[in-house]
Motif scaffolding. Structure first.
Motif, PDB file in Angstrom:
ATOM      1  N   LEU A  24      27.316  68.560  56.882  1.00  0.00           N
ATOM      2  CA  LEU A  24      26.580  69.264  55.847  1.00  0.00           C
ATOM      3  C   LEU A  24      27.314  69.057  54.528  1.00  0.00           C
ATOM      4  CD1 LEU A  24      24.197  71.298  55.318  1.00  0.00           C
ATOM      5  CD2 LEU A  24      25.978  73.068  55.299  1.00  0.00           C
ATOM      6  N   TYR A  25      26.562  68.674  53.520  1.00  0.00           N
ATOM      7  CA  TYR A  25      27.114  68.517  52.179  1.00  0.00           C
ATOM      8  C   TYR A  25      26.594  69.666  51.323  1.00  0.00           C
ATOM      9  CZ  TYR A  25      28.543  63.852  53.592  1.00  0.00           C
ATOM     10  OH  TYR A  25      29.135  62.802  54.246  1.00  0.00           O
ATOM     11  N   VAL A  26      27.501  70.326  50.611  1.00  0.00           N
ATOM     12  CA  VAL A  26      27.118  71.418  49.710  1.00  0.00           C
ATOM     13  C   VAL A  26      27.847  71.243  48.391  1.00  0.00           C
ATOM     14  CG1 VAL A  26      26.618  73.071  51.561  1.00  0.00           C
ATOM     15  CG2 VAL A  26      28.903  72.978  50.581  1.00  0.00           C
ATOM     16  N   SER A  27      27.271  71.820  47.351  1.00  0.00           N
ATOM     17  CA  SER A  27      27.890  71.789  46.027  1.00  0.00           C
ATOM     18  C   SER A  27      28.447  73.164  45.699  1.00  0.00           C
ATOM     19  CB  SER A  27      26.862  71.389  44.970  1.00  0.00           C
ATOM     20  OG  SER A  27      26.347  70.100  45.218  1.00  0.00           O
ATOM     21  N   ASP A  28      29.710  73.196  45.259  1.00  0.00           N
ATOM     22  CA  ASP A  28      30.301  74.416  44.718  1.00  0.00           C
ATOM     23  C   ASP A  28      30.267  74.270  43.204  1.00  0.00           C
ATOM     24  OD1 ASP A  28      31.955  76.445  43.744  1.00  0.00           O
ATOM     25  OD2 ASP A  28      33.242  76.427  45.518  1.00  0.00           O
ATOM     26  N   TRP A  29      29.259  74.888  42.581  1.00  0.00           N
ATOM     27  CA  TRP A  29      29.088  74.735  41.139  1.00  0.00           C
ATOM     28  C   TRP A  29      30.273  75.313  40.382  1.00  0.00           C
ATOM     29  CZ3 TRP A  29      23.306  76.116  39.722  1.00  0.00           C
ATOM     30  CH2 TRP A  29      22.452  75.282  40.444  1.00  0.00           C
ATOM     31  N   GLY A  32      32.985  72.715  40.620  1.00  0.00           N
ATOM     32  CA  GLY A  32      32.618  71.360  40.238  1.00  0.00           C
ATOM     33  C   GLY A  32      32.871  70.358  41.346  1.00  0.00           C
ATOM     34  N   GLU A  33      32.615  70.778  42.585  1.00  0.00           N
ATOM     35  CA  GLU A  33      32.903  69.926  43.740  1.00  0.00           C
ATOM     36  C   GLU A  33      31.680  69.764  44.635  1.00  0.00           C
ATOM     37  OE1 GLU A  33      37.619  71.136  44.441  1.00  0.00           O
ATOM     38  OE2 GLU A  33      36.064  71.954  45.763  1.00  0.00           O
ATOM     39  N   VAL A  34      31.511  68.578  45.172  1.00  0.00           N
ATOM     40  CA  VAL A  34      30.597  68.346  46.291  1.00  0.00           C
ATOM     41  C   VAL A  34      31.479  68.180  47.521  1.00  0.00           C
ATOM     42  CG1 VAL A  34      28.806  66.884  47.274  1.00  0.00           C
ATOM     43  CG2 VAL A  34      28.928  67.207  44.794  1.00  0.00           C
ATOM     44  N   VAL A  35      31.231  68.999  48.542  1.00  0.00           N
ATOM     45  CA  VAL A  35      32.088  68.985  49.721  1.00  0.00           C
ATOM     46  C   VAL A  35      31.268  68.679  50.971  1.00  0.00           C
ATOM     47  CG1 VAL A  35      33.717  70.617  48.688  1.00  0.00           C
ATOM     48  CG2 VAL A  35      31.892  71.480  50.170  1.00  0.00           C
ATOM     49  N   ALA A  36      31.909  68.019  51.919  1.00  0.00           N
ATOM     50  CA  ALA A  36      31.323  67.784  53.241  1.00  0.00           C
ATOM     51  C   ALA A  36      31.972  68.744  54.218  1.00  0.00           C
ATOM     52  CB  ALA A  36      31.567  66.345  53.675  1.00  0.00           C
ATOM     53  N   VAL A  37      31.145  69.365  55.051  1.00  0.00           N
ATOM     54  CA  VAL A  37      31.622  70.339  56.038  1.00  0.00           C
ATOM     55  C   VAL A  37      31.084  69.937  57.396  1.00  0.00           C
ATOM     56  CG1 VAL A  37      31.814  72.790  56.584  1.00  0.00           C
ATOM     57  CG2 VAL A  37      31.319  72.087  54.232  1.00  0.00           C
ATOM     58  N   ASP A  38      31.951  69.840  58.395  1.00  0.00           N
ATOM     59  CA  ASP A  38      31.446  69.567  59.741  1.00  0.00           C
ATOM     60  C   ASP A  38      31.191  70.882  60.459  1.00  0.00           C
ATOM     61  OD1 ASP A  38      33.888  70.500  60.784  1.00  0.00           O
ATOM     62  OD2 ASP A  38      34.659  68.492  61.184  1.00  0.00           O
ATOM     63  N   LEU A  39      30.654  70.804  61.660  1.00  0.00           N
ATOM     64  CA  LEU A  39      30.260  72.026  62.372  1.00  0.00           C
ATOM     65  C   LEU A  39      31.449  72.854  62.837  1.00  0.00           C
ATOM     66  CD1 LEU A  39      27.175  70.729  64.389  1.00  0.00           C
ATOM     67  CD2 LEU A  39      27.221  72.059  62.254  1.00  0.00           C
ATOM     68  N   ALA A  40      32.651  72.294  62.749  1.00  0.00           N
ATOM     69  CA  ALA A  40      33.866  73.052  63.051  1.00  0.00           C
ATOM     70  C   ALA A  40      34.429  73.731  61.808  1.00  0.00           C
ATOM     71  CB  ALA A  40      34.916  72.135  63.669  1.00  0.00           C
ATOM     72  N   GLY A  41      33.781  73.506  60.657  1.00  0.00           N
ATOM     73  CA  GLY A  41      34.231  74.134  59.422  1.00  0.00           C
ATOM     74  C   GLY A  41      35.265  73.348  58.642  1.00  0.00           C
TER      75      GLY A  41
END
Length: 280
Positions: A24-29, A32-41
């Motif tokens: 899962l990719y999410v943006s932390d506005w 200023g980061e785009v982060v990838a998160v796997d199902l283990a966190g």
């Protein structure tokens, strides 16, 4: 529906969840980061862009495009991690983005800046087409937010937060839009980020009502997920696309010095019965 799990916590204004290649990719506005998160966190920062908003979409060739609102550009992340300009809009103020299965990219923006108290003007949708052209394809959307494209590349749905509705357009062969209509009247619903499922229902996140809701065309509410803070966006992903990922945070207001309470941003996950479809 399964039990709600917290996949990620302690972030700022988290938005734009996108499931891609088992992450899962999410943006932390706020960061200023785009982060990838796997199902283990486990978390990895994949891009840093000083922009608010900071929304993303995946192209069919597996490159990520990122809205850099402050300088009016759509950036593209290359396989080596470098960022290059995918489209230059020539002005700031852009918000959400979705790419269809053919590589057309739709980007929307408000017509005025509510964070500065600027007088209201309705927003619009622009198309960055596969052939490199850039043009406006829709106007008069009071406050455009989340967007989704159906699995057959035939329909674009846009959340209009201020008018409490979802607006649909037919997608023409050249990527242009036609046959505008209200897809769903949401009553008191305030749609932000959205996604679709295989039954052609739409999930929308709702900040002031602290929920995610699943609605059918016309507006019938099929399902609701209650939240303890504002829901900013949602996406269906996971191995079977039956995990509803929700980004949420404690909303403090558009003109507050910090729009969300620092550290209140979360990524939540809950199992649902109907898998996702289309884009994002």
């Amino acid at each position: 529906m399964g039990e709600m799990q917290t996949l990620l916590a302690g972030r700022g204004l988290v938005e734009s969840p996108r499931w891609h290649r088992d992450q899962l990719y999410v943006s932390d506005w706020s960061a200023g980061e785009v982060v990838a998160v796997d199902l283990a966190g486990r978390v990895e920062v994949v891009a840093r862009v000083a922009s608010l908003p900071l929304c993303t979409a995946w192209l069919p060739d597996n490159r990520l495009v990122i809205v850099s609102s402050a300088d009016g550009r759509l950036l593209r992340r290359e396989p080596d991690g470098t960022l290059t300009t995918h489209a230059d809009f020539g002005r700031p103020g852009w918000n959400d983005v979705v790419a269809d299965g053919r590589g057309n990219v739709y980007v929307n923006g408000a017509g005025s800046n509510p964070m500065t108290g600027e007088a209201f003007r309705p927003g619009s949708v622009f198309l960055a087409a596969v052939d490199g052209s850039l043009r406006q394809v829709a106007d008069d959307i009071a406050f455009p937010n989340g967007m989704a494209v159906t699995a057959d590349n035939a329909t674009l749905i846009v959340a209009d937060s201020y008018r409490h509705c979802l607006v649909a357009f037919d997608i023409n062969a050249d990527g242009g839009l036609s046959n505008r209509r209200v897809w769903a009247d949401l009553g008191n619903g305030v749609p932000d980020g959205i996604c679709m499922d295989v039954q052609d229902a739409v999930w929308y996140a709702d900040v002031p009502n602290r929920r995610c809701a699943r609605v059918a065309e016309g507006g019938e509410v099929l399902q609701t997920v209650a939240l303890d803070r504002g829901g900013f966006a949602c996406a269906l992903g996971g191995p079977d696309r039956t995990t509803l990922f929700i980004t949420a945070a404690e909303w403090q207001g558009m003109t507050a010095s910090q729009m969300v309470t620092p550290g209140s941003g979360q990524v939540l996950a809950v199992q649902v019965d109907v898998p996702g479809a289309g884009w994002p």
